[in-house]
Design a protein around this motif. Structure first.
Motif, mmCIF file in Angstrom:
data_model
loop_
_atom_site.group_PDB
_atom_site.id
_atom_site.type_symbol
_atom_site.label_atom_id
_atom_site.label_comp_id
_atom_site.label_asym_id
_atom_site.label_seq_id
_atom_site.Cartn_x
_atom_site.Cartn_y
_atom_site.Cartn_z
ATOM 1 N N THR A 117 -53.692 -7.761 -42.425
ATOM 2 C CA THR A 117 -54.739 -8.434 -43.200
ATOM 3 C C THR A 117 -55.637 -9.260 -42.286
ATOM 4 O O THR A 117 -56.835 -9.398 -42.557
ATOM 5 C CB THR A 117 -54.117 -9.335 -44.274
ATOM 6 O OG1 THR A 117 -53.100 -10.157 -43.689
ATOM 7 C CG2 THR A 117 -53.503 -8.513 -45.392
ATOM 8 N N SER A 118 -55.089 -9.789 -41.198
ATOM 9 C CA SER A 118 -55.893 -10.535 -40.221
ATOM 10 C C SER A 118 -56.912 -9.609 -39.565
ATOM 11 O O SER A 118 -58.069 -9.991 -39.336
ATOM 12 C CB SER A 118 -54.998 -11.160 -39.141
ATOM 13 O OG SER A 118 -53.884 -11.814 -39.674
ATOM 14 N N GLY A 127 -57.890 -4.273 -27.233
ATOM 15 C CA GLY A 127 -57.313 -4.567 -28.535
ATOM 16 C C GLY A 127 -56.378 -5.758 -28.444
ATOM 17 O O GLY A 127 -56.138 -6.300 -27.361
ATOM 18 N N GLY A 128 -55.858 -6.178 -29.560
ATOM 19 C CA GLY A 128 -54.897 -7.264 -29.575
ATOM 20 C C GLY A 128 -53.528 -6.797 -29.111
ATOM 21 O O GLY A 128 -53.273 -5.601 -28.954
ATOM 22 N N THR A 188 -61.836 -0.681 -34.613
ATOM 23 C CA THR A 188 -60.490 -1.115 -34.978
ATOM 24 C C THR A 188 -59.848 -1.874 -33.832
ATOM 25 O O THR A 188 -59.204 -2.919 -34.037
ATOM 26 C CB THR A 188 -59.615 0.089 -35.368
ATOM 27 O OG1 THR A 188 -60.259 0.823 -36.406
ATOM 28 C CG2 THR A 188 -58.252 -0.367 -35.851
ATOM 29 N N ARG A 189 -60.023 -1.385 -32.614
ATOM 30 C CA ARG A 189 -59.455 -2.077 -31.459
ATOM 31 C C ARG A 189 -60.109 -3.441 -31.278
ATOM 32 O O ARG A 189 -59.435 -4.439 -30.987
ATOM 33 C CB ARG A 189 -59.620 -1.208 -30.215
ATOM 34 C CG ARG A 189 -58.807 0.082 -30.257
ATOM 35 C CD ARG A 189 -59.163 1.021 -29.125
ATOM 36 N NE ARG A 189 -58.628 0.563 -27.857
ATOM 37 C CZ ARG A 189 -57.510 1.020 -27.310
ATOM 38 N NH1 ARG A 189 -56.798 1.958 -27.933
ATOM 39 N NH2 ARG A 189 -57.091 0.558 -26.157
ATOM 40 N N HIS A 190 -61.429 -3.515 -31.464
ATOM 41 C CA HIS A 190 -62.116 -4.799 -31.299
ATOM 42 C C HIS A 190 -61.708 -5.773 -32.401
ATOM 43 O O HIS A 190 -61.497 -6.969 -32.142
ATOM 44 C CB HIS A 190 -63.626 -4.586 -31.303
ATOM 45 C CG HIS A 190 -64.412 -5.831 -31.008
ATOM 46 N ND1 HIS A 190 -64.118 -6.673 -29.964
ATOM 47 C CD2 HIS A 190 -65.491 -6.386 -31.638
ATOM 48 C CE1 HIS A 190 -64.974 -7.693 -29.953
ATOM 49 N NE2 HIS A 190 -65.800 -7.534 -30.967
ATOM 50 N N ALA A 191 -61.558 -5.279 -33.631
ATOM 51 C CA ALA A 191 -61.097 -6.142 -34.728
ATOM 52 C C ALA A 191 -59.695 -6.666 -34.445
ATOM 53 O O ALA A 191 -59.375 -7.831 -34.735
ATOM 54 C CB ALA A 191 -61.131 -5.379 -36.043
ATOM 55 N N SER A 192 -58.842 -5.812 -33.880
ATOM 56 C CA SER A 192 -57.494 -6.229 -33.516
ATOM 57 C C SER A 192 -57.528 -7.321 -32.448
ATOM 58 O O SER A 192 -56.772 -8.304 -32.499
ATOM 59 C CB SER A 192 -56.710 -5.014 -33.003
ATOM 60 O OG SER A 192 -55.464 -5.405 -32.457
ATOM 61 N N GLU A 229 -56.910 -13.020 -31.053
ATOM 62 C CA GLU A 229 -57.482 -14.235 -30.461
ATOM 63 C C GLU A 229 -57.361 -15.411 -31.423
ATOM 64 O O GLU A 229 -57.155 -16.551 -31.015
ATOM 65 C CB GLU A 229 -58.958 -14.001 -30.112
ATOM 66 C CG GLU A 229 -59.184 -13.126 -28.896
ATOM 67 C CD GLU A 229 -58.865 -13.859 -27.608
ATOM 68 O OE1 GLU A 229 -59.635 -14.768 -27.238
ATOM 69 O OE2 GLU A 229 -57.837 -13.519 -26.984
ATOM 70 N N GLU A 230 -57.477 -15.137 -32.711
ATOM 71 C CA GLU A 230 -57.432 -16.203 -33.714
ATOM 72 C C GLU A 230 -56.012 -16.529 -34.160
ATOM 73 O O GLU A 230 -55.675 -17.698 -34.350
ATOM 74 C CB GLU A 230 -58.252 -15.789 -34.928
ATOM 75 C CG GLU A 230 -58.294 -16.825 -36.046
ATOM 76 C CD GLU A 230 -59.216 -16.421 -37.174
ATOM 77 O OE1 GLU A 230 -58.812 -16.569 -38.345
ATOM 78 O OE2 GLU A 230 -60.336 -15.949 -36.886
#
Length: 330
Positions: free
Chosen positions: A304-305, A229-230, A286-290, A295-296
């Motif tokens: 929202t990101s 995750g992020g 959710t962890r991968h989206a984070s 990264e971005e």
């Protein structure tokens, strides 16, 4: 108790194939119960995550003072201002609220409760009654945030209901454990063992203990999600996990009805294990989206990101698998 990670191919069986035969609602009708004057973002994230993953219809059932704000966030959400705070309770009785929510529940496949619920006793009473009504209807239920406090007050609300998923973070899990008498003898339990015992005490509900690694258990089985995750811990990510679980649980209900039948990789998922697989898929996405959001955006990452990456995370994990699936001939 040993742990496993379900294969992506297994999880993919829950995802409805997109065909020309579909009708509105076939890919899931869901609702998020929560949202008060102070907390309007949480139910928005729940319902929006479910929509972005592919649910067809998403409702938010909220306090009337939150409704206009949430409607302004997105025209894609159906906002039902049914809940009433103590200050507004004369507008509608609890029985009238029950009637309106009950009519909505009759049209749904899954419901989430707790995100942005707040501390108002009148709102909490309505949501408590809505959870009980959803259980009577056999709906899949996700409980997070303030709804977990309702379980601490009355474990019987979900005890024995194996179609319920609870998603506590560390402090919420500590309160839930204490309410159930888990780990109160002074002995420090490993987190996975404590989660297993909480799930057992609640009669086999699925517990998602969020943390560095997400632990998913129904007391008998154990999954551990260690997807990267992020590094940001902004508020709202747990709501997106709830919304992702909501989408997969709704699909799971349709899957159990054999609305589609995709078994290219072996035996189907046991009905009793659908909530655990739905919860694992939600944690992973959710962890991968984070991770993608961080990264971005780096330190500027906001919830929202993460929401903007949830569908990309889905594509990264499942797109190639879904392209390879062959529907059985009719």
């Amino acid at each position: 108790m040993s742990s496993v990670q379900p294969r992506l191919q297994t999880l993919a069986q829950l995802i409805p194939p997109l065909t020309l035969d579909l009708h509105k609602g076939d890919c899931g009708r869901v609702a998020a119960l929560g949202g008060c004057e102070e907390y309007t973002g949480a139910p928005y994230f729940v319902a929006s995550a479910a929509l972005r993953l592919g649910s067809d219809i998403a409702h938010v059932v909220c306090e009337k003072d939150a409704a206009t704000v949430i409607k302004g966030y997105s025209p894609d959400l159906i906002v039902n201002p049914y809940l009433r705070s103590v200050d507004n309770q004369r507008d509608r009785t609890l029985d009238e609220i029950d009637e309106r929510i009950g009519a909505l529940l009759a049209r749904l496949h899954a419901v989430a409760a707790g995100s942005g619920l707040g501390a108002d006793p009148n709102i909490r009473q309505s949501v408590r009654r809505a959870i009980a009504a959803a259980r009577r209807r056999g709906l899949a239920i996700v409980l997070d945030a303030d709804a977990l406090a309702l379980v601490c007050e009355d474990p019987g609300l979900v005890s024995g209901y194996r179609n319920a998923v609870l998603t506590p973070n560390a402090p919420e899990f500590a309160r839930l454990s204490a309410a159930l008498g888990v780990g109160t003898d002074g002995a420090e339990l490993p987190v996975d063992e404590a989660a297993r015992m909480v799930a057992q005490k609640l009669g086999g509900v699925t517990v998602v203990r969020k943390g560095k690694k997400d632990i998913i258990t129904n007391g008998d089985r154990l999954f551990i999600c260690d997807e990267n995750g992020g590094l940001r811990r902004c508020g709202g990510q747990g709501d997106m996990l709830t919304g992702s679980a909501l989408a997969f649980l709704a699909w799971g209900e349709r899957y159990k009805q054999r609305a589609w039948d995709l078994r290219p990789y072996g035996d189907p998922i046991e009905e009793a294990l659908v909530p655990m697989h739905a919860a694992y898929a939600a944690c992973m996405l959710t962890r991968h989206a984070s991770f993608l959001a961080y990264e971005e955006c780096g330190r500027a990452t906001m919830s929202t990101s993460v929401l903007e990456q949830i569908d990309i995370a889905f594509d990264n994990k499942f797109e190639e698998l879904l392209k390879a699936l062959k529907l059985p001939k009719q």
